[in-house]
Design a protein around this motif. Structure first.
Motif, PDB file in Angstrom:
ATOM      1  N   GLU A   1      -3.070   0.875  12.706  1.00  0.00           N
ATOM      2  CA  GLU A   1      -2.865  -0.568  12.544  1.00  0.00           C
ATOM      3  C   GLU A   1      -3.891  -1.145  11.569  1.00  0.00           C
ATOM      4  O   GLU A   1      -3.565  -1.995  10.746  1.00  0.00           O
ATOM      5  CB  GLU A   1      -2.968  -1.267  13.900  1.00  0.00           C
ATOM      6  N   ASP A   2      -5.147  -0.675  11.686  1.00  0.00           N
ATOM      7  CA  ASP A   2      -6.185  -1.141  10.765  1.00  0.00           C
ATOM      8  C   ASP A   2      -5.826  -0.793   9.328  1.00  0.00           C
ATOM      9  O   ASP A   2      -5.958  -1.609   8.410  1.00  0.00           O
ATOM     10  CB  ASP A   2      -7.543  -0.515  11.109  1.00  0.00           C
ATOM     11  N   VAL A   3      -5.343   0.434   9.127  1.00  0.00           N
ATOM     12  CA  VAL A   3      -4.977   0.881   7.782  1.00  0.00           C
ATOM     13  C   VAL A   3      -3.815   0.057   7.251  1.00  0.00           C
ATOM     14  O   VAL A   3      -3.808  -0.378   6.102  1.00  0.00           O
ATOM     15  CB  VAL A   3      -4.629   2.389   7.792  1.00  0.00           C
ATOM     16  N   LYS A   4      -2.805  -0.196   8.122  1.00  0.00           N
ATOM     17  CA  LYS A   4      -1.653  -1.002   7.698  1.00  0.00           C
ATOM     18  C   LYS A   4      -2.091  -2.413   7.314  1.00  0.00           C
ATOM     19  O   LYS A   4      -1.648  -2.958   6.308  1.00  0.00           O
ATOM     20  CB  LYS A   4      -0.607  -1.073   8.812  1.00  0.00           C
ATOM     21  N   GLY A   5      -2.973  -3.001   8.123  1.00  0.00           N
ATOM     22  CA  GLY A   5      -3.457  -4.348   7.833  1.00  0.00           C
ATOM     23  C   GLY A   5      -4.193  -4.405   6.506  1.00  0.00           C
ATOM     24  O   GLY A   5      -4.003  -5.322   5.704  1.00  0.00           O
ATOM     25  N   LEU A   6      -5.041  -3.406   6.260  1.00  0.00           N
ATOM     26  CA  LEU A   6      -5.782  -3.365   4.997  1.00  0.00           C
ATOM     27  C   LEU A   6      -4.846  -3.173   3.812  1.00  0.00           C
ATOM     28  O   LEU A   6      -5.023  -3.795   2.765  1.00  0.00           O
ATOM     29  CB  LEU A   6      -6.811  -2.235   5.023  1.00  0.00           C
ATOM     30  N   SER A   7      -3.844  -2.310   3.982  1.00  0.00           N
ATOM     31  CA  SER A   7      -2.930  -2.083   2.866  1.00  0.00           C
ATOM     32  C   SER A   7      -2.121  -3.340   2.559  1.00  0.00           C
ATOM     33  O   SER A   7      -1.848  -3.651   1.405  1.00  0.00           O
ATOM     34  CB  SER A   7      -2.010  -0.893   3.147  1.00  0.00           C
ATOM     35  N   LYS A   8      -1.750  -4.095   3.609  1.00  0.00           N
ATOM     36  CA  LYS A   8      -1.029  -5.354   3.386  1.00  0.00           C
ATOM     37  C   LYS A   8      -1.904  -6.341   2.622  1.00  0.00           C
ATOM     38  O   LYS A   8      -1.437  -7.026   1.714  1.00  0.00           O
ATOM     39  CB  LYS A   8      -0.604  -5.972   4.722  1.00  0.00           C
TER      40      LYS A   8
END
Length: 198
Positions: A108-115
């Motif tokens: 989730e952290d990675v997805k948030g950062l990529s967004k």
């Protein structure tokens, strides 16, 4: 506490007062405009006055942000007061916390950062605006020149090594030498990029 004055036909007096031990002070005659010692304001030079009048926060700073910054500084000062082993133990605890994160939370952290990264777009104009202050800064220009000199030196070493291999002087290059030869193109690209910014 204001000093009690008594005025009569002969002038102005400070009235007689009783001391804590029970004895009495004599009344004292004073001139007009007299200010008792305890009522004289303490002298403050211009620097003291400036710092007292100066606001605690920088202009426009939100008090909530200042409170957060103060708490962060307090954590750092707590860490500064610790011994080496205590600091090391704190780092270990933080590492364990990060490792104990479940894979879902990490994803989730990675997805948030990529967004967030996708949302940020840098235009050519913004690139130019950010590049101009760097050029204006003499230390940044000196660093660039230093980096260019370093890259040219490395590139020269790669070319000399390539000549030795081509001429047969170096028949079996070591792994490090092969790696160096492989980095030649990357060095050329980086050098051309840096020289393009000058």
């Amino acid at each position: 506490m204001a000093t009690p004055y008594v005025t009569d036909e002969s002038g102005k007096y400070i009235a007689a007062t009783q001391r804590p031990d029970g004895t009495w002070r004599k009344p004292r005659r004073v001139k007009d405009g007299y200010v008792p010692q305890e009522e004289v304001p303490v002298y403050e030079n211009k620097y003291v006055k400036f710092f007292k009048s100066k606001p605690e926060l920088p202009p426009g700073m939100n008090p909530e942000d200042a409170a957060q910054a103060a708490s962060g500084a307090q954590k750092q000062s707590d860490a500064a007061g610790l011994s080496k082993t205590a600091k090391r133990n704190m780092k270990r605890k933080e590492k364990r916390k990060q490792q104990s994160q479940t894979p879902q939370e990490a994803a989730e952290d990675v997805k948030g950062l990529s967004k967030e990264l996708d949302a940020m777009k840098v235009t050519e104009e913004q690139k130019r605006v950010t590049a101009e202050p760097e050029a204006a800064d003499p230390t940044a220009a000196a660093e660039k020149a230093k980096k260019i000199k370093n890259l040219r030196k490395k590139l020269r070493q790669v070319e000399e090594l390539q000549q030795k291999v081509d001429s047969g002087e170096l028949k079996t290059p070591s792994k490090e030498q092969l790696d160096k030869l492989g980095r030649g193109q990357a060095l050329r690209d980086e050098l051309s990029l840096l020289e393009g910014h000058l």
